[in-house]
Design a protein around this motif. Sequence first.
Motif, PDB file in Angstrom:
ATOM      1  N   ASN A 257       0.842  -1.195   0.000  1.00 44.85           N
ATOM      2  CA  ASN A 257       0.000   0.000   0.000  1.00 44.85           C
ATOM      3  C   ASN A 257       0.881   1.251   0.000  1.00 44.85           C
ATOM      4  OD1 ASN A 257      -2.332  -1.609   0.172  1.00 44.85           O
ATOM      5  ND2 ASN A 257      -1.960  -1.860   2.369  1.00 44.85           N
ATOM      6  N   LEU A 258       1.659   1.382  -1.034  1.00 51.80           N
ATOM      7  CA  LEU A 258       2.606   2.495  -1.099  1.00 51.80           C
ATOM      8  C   LEU A 258       2.419   3.238  -2.415  1.00 51.80           C
ATOM      9  CD1 LEU A 258       5.852   0.813   0.212  1.00 51.80           C
ATOM     10  CD2 LEU A 258       4.587   2.637   1.343  1.00 51.80           C
ATOM     11  N   LYS A 259       2.957   4.409  -2.446  1.00 49.88           N
ATOM     12  CA  LYS A 259       2.899   5.167  -3.692  1.00 49.88           C
ATOM     13  C   LYS A 259       4.285   5.245  -4.288  1.00 49.88           C
ATOM     14  CE  LYS A 259      -1.100   7.534  -2.250  1.00 49.88           C
ATOM     15  NZ  LYS A 259      -1.388   7.989  -0.881  1.00 49.88           N
TER      16      LYS A 259
ATOM     17  N   SER D 266      -7.383   0.233  14.575  1.00 42.76           N
ATOM     18  CA  SER D 266      -6.599   0.939  15.584  1.00 42.76           C
ATOM     19  C   SER D 266      -5.563   1.831  14.899  1.00 42.76           C
ATOM     20  CB  SER D 266      -5.881  -0.090  16.471  1.00 42.76           C
ATOM     21  OG  SER D 266      -4.724   0.463  17.040  1.00 42.76           O
ATOM     22  N   PRO D 267      -5.319   3.012  15.389  1.00 44.93           N
ATOM     23  CA  PRO D 267      -4.296   3.865  14.753  1.00 44.93           C
ATOM     24  C   PRO D 267      -2.880   3.323  14.982  1.00 44.93           C
ATOM     25  CG  PRO D 267      -5.253   4.909  16.718  1.00 44.93           C
ATOM     26  CD  PRO D 267      -6.026   3.667  16.497  1.00 44.93           C
ATOM     27  N   HIS D 268      -2.694   2.491  16.025  1.00 46.65           N
ATOM     28  CA  HIS D 268      -1.368   1.899  16.238  1.00 46.65           C
ATOM     29  C   HIS D 268      -1.348   0.417  15.846  1.00 46.65           C
ATOM     30  CE1 HIS D 268       0.053   5.526  18.117  1.00 46.65           C
ATOM     31  NE2 HIS D 268      -1.080   5.566  18.847  1.00 46.65           N
ATOM     32  N   GLY D 269      -2.229   0.063  14.926  1.00 46.65           N
ATOM     33  CA  GLY D 269      -2.330  -1.341  14.474  1.00 46.65           C
ATOM     34  C   GLY D 269      -0.974  -1.897  14.042  1.00 46.65           C
ATOM     35  N   ALA D 270      -0.243  -1.140  13.250  1.00 48.95           N
ATOM     36  CA  ALA D 270       1.040  -1.630  12.748  1.00 48.95           C
ATOM     37  C   ALA D 270       1.990  -1.972  13.900  1.00 48.95           C
ATOM     38  CB  ALA D 270       1.671  -0.599  11.828  1.00 48.95           C
ATOM     39  N   GLU D 271       2.039  -1.118  14.934  1.00 50.12           N
ATOM     40  CA  GLU D 271       2.919  -1.400  16.057  1.00 50.12           C
ATOM     41  C   GLU D 271       2.498  -2.683  16.770  1.00 50.12           C
ATOM     42  OE1 GLU D 271       1.795   1.669  15.533  1.00 50.12           O
ATOM     43  OE2 GLU D 271       3.496   3.063  15.652  1.00 50.12           O
TER      44      GLU D 271
ATOM     45  N   GLY E 260      -0.530   3.155  10.362  1.00 54.65           N
ATOM     46  CA  GLY E 260       0.589   3.437  11.265  1.00 54.65           C
ATOM     47  C   GLY E 260       1.928   2.943  10.753  1.00 54.65           C
ATOM     48  N   LEU E 261       1.983   2.422   9.482  1.00 54.60           N
ATOM     49  CA  LEU E 261       3.271   1.976   8.940  1.00 54.60           C
ATOM     50  C   LEU E 261       4.094   3.181   8.501  1.00 54.60           C
ATOM     51  CD1 LEU E 261       1.793  -0.880   6.796  1.00 54.60           C
ATOM     52  CD2 LEU E 261       3.491  -1.213   8.609  1.00 54.60           C
ATOM     53  N   PRO E 262       5.400   3.182   8.706  1.00 50.19           N
ATOM     54  CA  PRO E 262       6.224   4.298   8.266  1.00 50.19           C
ATOM     55  C   PRO E 262       6.193   4.445   6.731  1.00 50.19           C
ATOM     56  CG  PRO E 262       7.592   2.501   9.120  1.00 50.19           C
ATOM     57  CD  PRO E 262       6.180   2.129   9.377  1.00 50.19           C
ATOM     58  N   PHE E 263       6.415   5.628   6.245  1.00 47.89           N
ATOM     59  CA  PHE E 263       6.442   5.964   4.804  1.00 47.89           C
ATOM     60  C   PHE E 263       5.100   5.740   4.112  1.00 47.89           C
ATOM     61  CE2 PHE E 263      10.561   3.952   5.852  1.00 47.89           C
ATOM     62  CZ  PHE E 263      11.326   5.104   5.924  1.00 47.89           C
ATOM     63  N   GLU E 264       4.081   5.412   4.904  1.00 45.65           N
ATOM     64  CA  GLU E 264       2.800   5.028   4.300  1.00 45.65           C
ATOM     65  C   GLU E 264       2.272   6.095   3.344  1.00 45.65           C
ATOM     66  OE1 GLU E 264      -0.912   2.532   6.201  1.00 45.65           O
ATOM     67  OE2 GLU E 264       0.074   4.104   7.358  1.00 45.65           O
ATOM     68  N   ASP E 265       2.444   7.298   3.767  1.00 51.27           N
ATOM     69  CA  ASP E 265       1.829   8.344   2.951  1.00 51.27           C
ATOM     70  C   ASP E 265       2.865   9.169   2.213  1.00 51.27           C
ATOM     71  OD1 ASP E 265      -0.834   7.710   3.717  1.00 51.27           O
ATOM     72  OD2 ASP E 265      -0.299   8.481   5.701  1.00 51.27           O
ATOM     73  N   SER E 266       4.130   8.756   2.356  1.00 48.37           N
ATOM     74  CA  SER E 266       5.190   9.497   1.674  1.00 48.37           C
ATOM     75  C   SER E 266       5.053   9.305   0.163  1.00 48.37           C
ATOM     76  CB  SER E 266       6.551   8.964   2.137  1.00 48.37           C
ATOM     77  OG  SER E 266       7.525   9.217   1.153  1.00 48.37           O
TER      78      SER E 266
END
Lengths: 294, 294, 294, 294, 294
Positions: A257-259, D266-271, E260-266
């Motif tokens: 799910n990345l751009k 959850s907003p911290h689902g990934a963690e 909440g994954l890093p770079f998700e919206d980058s």
Amino acid sequence: MPWYQLDDASDPRLDELASQYDLHPLHIEDARTKDESVKVDTAPHYTFAVFKPVRLEPDPDNPGEQMLAFSPIDIFAGKDFLITISDPTCPTTHQALERARRDGDDEHPGKLVYLILDTIVDLYFPAIDHFDDRIDQLEDKVFDGPSPEILQSVFAIKRELIDLRRVLVNTRDASLHLQRDPNTIIDTDHQPYVRDTYDHIARLLDSVETQRDLLNNTLDIYLSSVANRTNEVMKVLTVLGTIALPALAISGIYGMNLKGLPFEDSPHGAEWVGGITVLATAVLLYALRKLKWL
Amino acid sequence: MPWYQLDDASDPRLDELASQYDLHPLHIEDARTKDESVKVDTAPHYTFAVFKPVRLEPDPDNPGEQMLAFSPIDIFAGKDFLITISDPTCPTTHQALERARRDGDDEHPGKLVYLILDTIVDLYFPAIDHFDDRIDQLEDKVFDGPSPEILQSVFAIKRELIDLRRVLVNTRDASLHLQRDPNTIIDTDHQPYVRDTYDHIARLLDSVETQRDLLNNTLDIYLSSVANRTNEVMKVLTVLGTIALPALAISGIYGMNLKGLPFEDSPHGAEWVGGITVLATAVLLYALRKLKWL
Amino acid sequence: MPWYQLDDASDPRLDELASQYDLHPLHIEDARTKDESVKVDTAPHYTFAVFKPVRLEPDPDNPGEQMLAFSPIDIFAGKDFLITISDPTCPTTHQALERARRDGDDEHPGKLVYLILDTIVDLYFPAIDHFDDRIDQLEDKVFDGPSPEILQSVFAIKRELIDLRRVLVNTRDASLHLQRDPNTIIDTDHQPYVRDTYDHIARLLDSVETQRDLLNNTLDIYLSSVANRTNEVMKVLTVLGTIALPALAISGIYGMNLKGLPFEDSPHGAEWVGGITVLATAVLLYALRKLKWL
Amino acid sequence: MPWYQLDDASDPRLDELASQYDLHPLHIEDARTKDESVKVDTAPHYTFAVFKPVRLEPDPDNPGEQMLAFSPIDIFAGKDFLITISDPTCPTTHQALERARRDGDDEHPGKLVYLILDTIVDLYFPAIDHFDDRIDQLEDKVFDGPSPEILQSVFAIKRELIDLRRVLVNTRDASLHLQRDPNTIIDTDHQPYVRDTYDHIARLLDSVETQRDLLNNTLDIYLSSVANRTNEVMKVLTVLGTIALPALAISGIYGMNLKGLPFEDSPHGAEWVGGITVLATAVLLYALRKLKWL
Amino acid sequence: MPWYQLDDASDPRLDELASQYDLHPLHIEDARTKDESVKVDTAPHYTFAVFKPVRLEPDPDNPGEQMLAFSPIDIFAGKDFLITISDPTCPTTHQALERARRDGDDEHPGKLVYLILDTIVDLYFPAIDHFDDRIDQLEDKVFDGPSPEILQSVFAIKRELIDLRRVLVNTRDASLHLQRDPNTIIDTDHQPYVRDTYDHIARLLDSVETQRDLLNNTLDIYLSSVANRTNEVMKVLTVLGTIALPALAISGIYGMNLKGLPFEDSPHGAEWVGGITVLATAVLLYALRKLKWL
């Protein structure tokens, strides 16, 4: 000259004969022992011999196969008497005694002993041929594909050869004893015949040694075939892994799910990515082949 | 003729007897050595013999199993005296001395020695039978499935056979010495009996050789079974990989965020793609089977 | 009778003694060769002997372990003189010479030679015991788990046993020579003592053979343990693969951008699919177990 | 006494000498055979000997390595003549003839033969040392890591040792023949010298046997190292699989297009999911370690 | 002196000759046995010999390859007659008889026998050379890459060598018999020639032993090559798995429907994640290499 044939060493008539002809108690004890071993022993006034004729009979454990069976024959041969004790149901013993009755004569008990021994030795040859056939079959089978049943047969034959070899070695020593011992019942005229029998036993032992070598070869072939097949299966696994790898990695990447992925918005994105995947797989397989890893 | 039975070589009475009958210091030293080996030595006026009777006793390391134990017997046999030194708790020695007391007579110390030796040799046969049973059990077990415990038993029996073989070889040499040495205590009448005992030991040694061969067979079966099983497990892994591969690859492809994949918008897309996956798996398995890779 | 003890064969006094007692140049050359081998050689007026006493010393390569070291002793024994050449720092040689000085006497140089040989042979026994201990330890370790260090120790001991065996074989031949040769320095009274020493060496050689057998057993255990462990690791891999397979396949399927999958829109879809995955895994593991593939 | 040195057996002068000194045609034929084997043969009036001196020369197949090369020397030694046929370019032969010329004298052709044989035998020792070095190197290398090149070297040395052993066995028999045969050219004074040479050859053969044992050890180390490494690689593969498994399974589950998964919104689902994945991996690795599967 | 040459032992003329020259019935029986073995037997007035000349003929099972074939020759050599029975189509026998006719003379039947035996023995050398070539080829092939065909050839040659060795051992014993037996037809002048032939057979047997050693080497090379290749393939599989692992794990993580994954919206998320994946793979490969696991 009287010839006494007893069917069983436990027959009380043996005790009567023992006292009549002064047979040594140790020889009577030997004759009555179960599982006695082949030998020739010379007392001053007679020769005591134990031989072990072989026959092939159906193997109860492996239907359709044959196995070796031995039934001992005991012989007390004096200047003026002959006592034989043997299982009357054994065809090999029967044949040996028949030939002795037909070709022997009363004046020469030594010739009777020779005729019995010679027939017994001649009838070891079919047993050897039987092993030759089975080993040939096993060798063909093991090249077609190794299986635990082949292994079991190899070890079963090894076991039978160990037994046969022991009987043959003892028979060889016994025939040497008949030839060399000055007290023996065999007269000078029949010495060359016993020597000829000795040569036959030596040849039989030679064949048994050869068969042991061949069985060890079969075992080596078995083990190297299994090692080879493991190697083959590993290669299949590696080829499968190699084919799967690019597809999994690339499809994983496009599942994110990345751009910012290339072709993301192209209408022919699937074709492009599919083509790249096939190409990557081909390059990988080619590289492994070149590096002699497959 | 006096017969002195001592329970322990450290008994001071042995020193008295040594000076009374002029026993050689080396023989006394031998009798008192721990772990002495089987032998027959002839001094001018007596024969010194060490034998090692065997018995089966419970194995402390493997409950439910039996192991071999040896307790030596020392014999000094002169024309007019007999000294035996043996552990009174060993049943084999006890049986040998009993038989000598019952069947021997005072006039022939040689016969006493023969009777002791013969009983000792006869009692090796149960030990051999014990190994036969254990090897048969191991061979059955190893065909059912190889396990490290079987291996440990194979090597434990090998170790015991090495010991037994050494004792038997020395006993055979000792009995030959009794037969051949002109100085020996055995008179001409008893020579054939000692020769008979010699034959028995030779047969025992033959059995030990056979058992070593059979143990090596068992080891070969073990190793080839492990190789076979590794091969089997590899095949399972490969079949699993083969079954998984199309499902993973195809589902990965359809998980991509791309456009242009077939059936993408079809209402029965899942059925179509599922069908294609099953078909691809079947074709792959069939191909591997045809190419003899599985 | 003079007894000359030299610490080093390069000592020029050896040349003086050689001319004084007419020693053969080849024997002097032998004594001065580095790495000379054990032997007994008889000249008309004296006997030349080389023995190799053994001692245990710390192994520089393996701290905490001991290794065998040999330092030769040369003996020239005539009717009226004795020359010994030996390393004064070797405790075994020292002990042998001490005992000869204490128990021997000037009239019998043969007895001195016997006393030296006997002490040297007796001191081989601790070396054999040392190997027994190390082999026992290795066998225990290899059953706990095979490691390359065990292998290295097995081959190091094999190497040392090869050397020890060579020294013992030569010592046995030398002691036989001392016994049989009519020219030898050993008189009839001391023949039984040398024969006793010969028996000890034969027993030592027997032990070395047994230890070689045991080491080969250890090697077989090692190799079969490694094969077994590879097999175990393969099974773990297969179990892991089997557990992963349904989860990966099913989650892959539900990750596809397709329509028409069951439970797609159910609010408890995740529970249903999770349950199906666990069930499929259990069925697969059960099936592999039933088919005896695991 | 004339000494004829020919450089080549095809020299026609050999025919002249053959008729002059009545040399047996079979010996001339032997001398002219390519690849003749070592032997000593005694005719009534002379002794014919073939020896095979060894030298080390660069191996054309393995640059930087040395290999053994043999060039035969033929000797006809009569009471009053000596004929030697040898390759003049071989340094070993050259050295042997030089020493014979320097230390021998015309009166004793037997001493000349002894001097030649002794030099040839002494020069086998550097060849043995050469093998010792190479086997030591190979053993070190194989412990560092098995490679097919090591294997190739092991088998190349085995091949060379087979050849060397054959030459040494024949040389030993030849020297025994020189010692024992009453017709031989060696007189009583020189018998101990030839016996000394015989001892040297016996020691050389002993070393060759030891080296064969050591090479077999090296081969065993090689095979067990490969088995060990396969085992190691399998473990790496299993560890990698174990690490990957939870990540793949859990990320697969959360990639499904399903509803009802925990932490989904959850907003911290990934963690949370990341933490669970790491924990599952750690538990799995710990369990495998506990069960002794890794 | 008459020389009778029969092409077949079943020829009735043999019976006539048997009665004319008083040939022993056992010898006639031997001559008529199929698969008779090599031997020399001496009757008072003649010598009976069976030899087995070898020839190379095309192998029907392996086109392009050659195999050994034996056709026996029987010889009855008396003082004043010679009977030979041999297959006229065998080129080896033909050559042997030709040479005997050319170089022999009527006065010395012993010389005729020697000439026949010598030619037969000389013609074993090409057979040995043939094996040398085939073993060299196999060894080269097995280093290039092990294949089951090589294994099949190794075992086929082993089988042929077993047969050849048996014939040679018997021929050696027969030639020893010709040399030693005082009754034999060979006179003193020809003794050295027969001894020379004996040496040749000994050398042939030596070569056969060497070839058996070399074949065992080839088998060891084969097995270790297969083990090596399995090891190589495993490494490839592990490298592939290592390369795939980070890509699969990371792409799986980003495929999750979680927040909440890093770079998700980058906007450069794909580049970042791609870079991290490549880096993780490189670190993993480097670590495995450092730990000597690859």
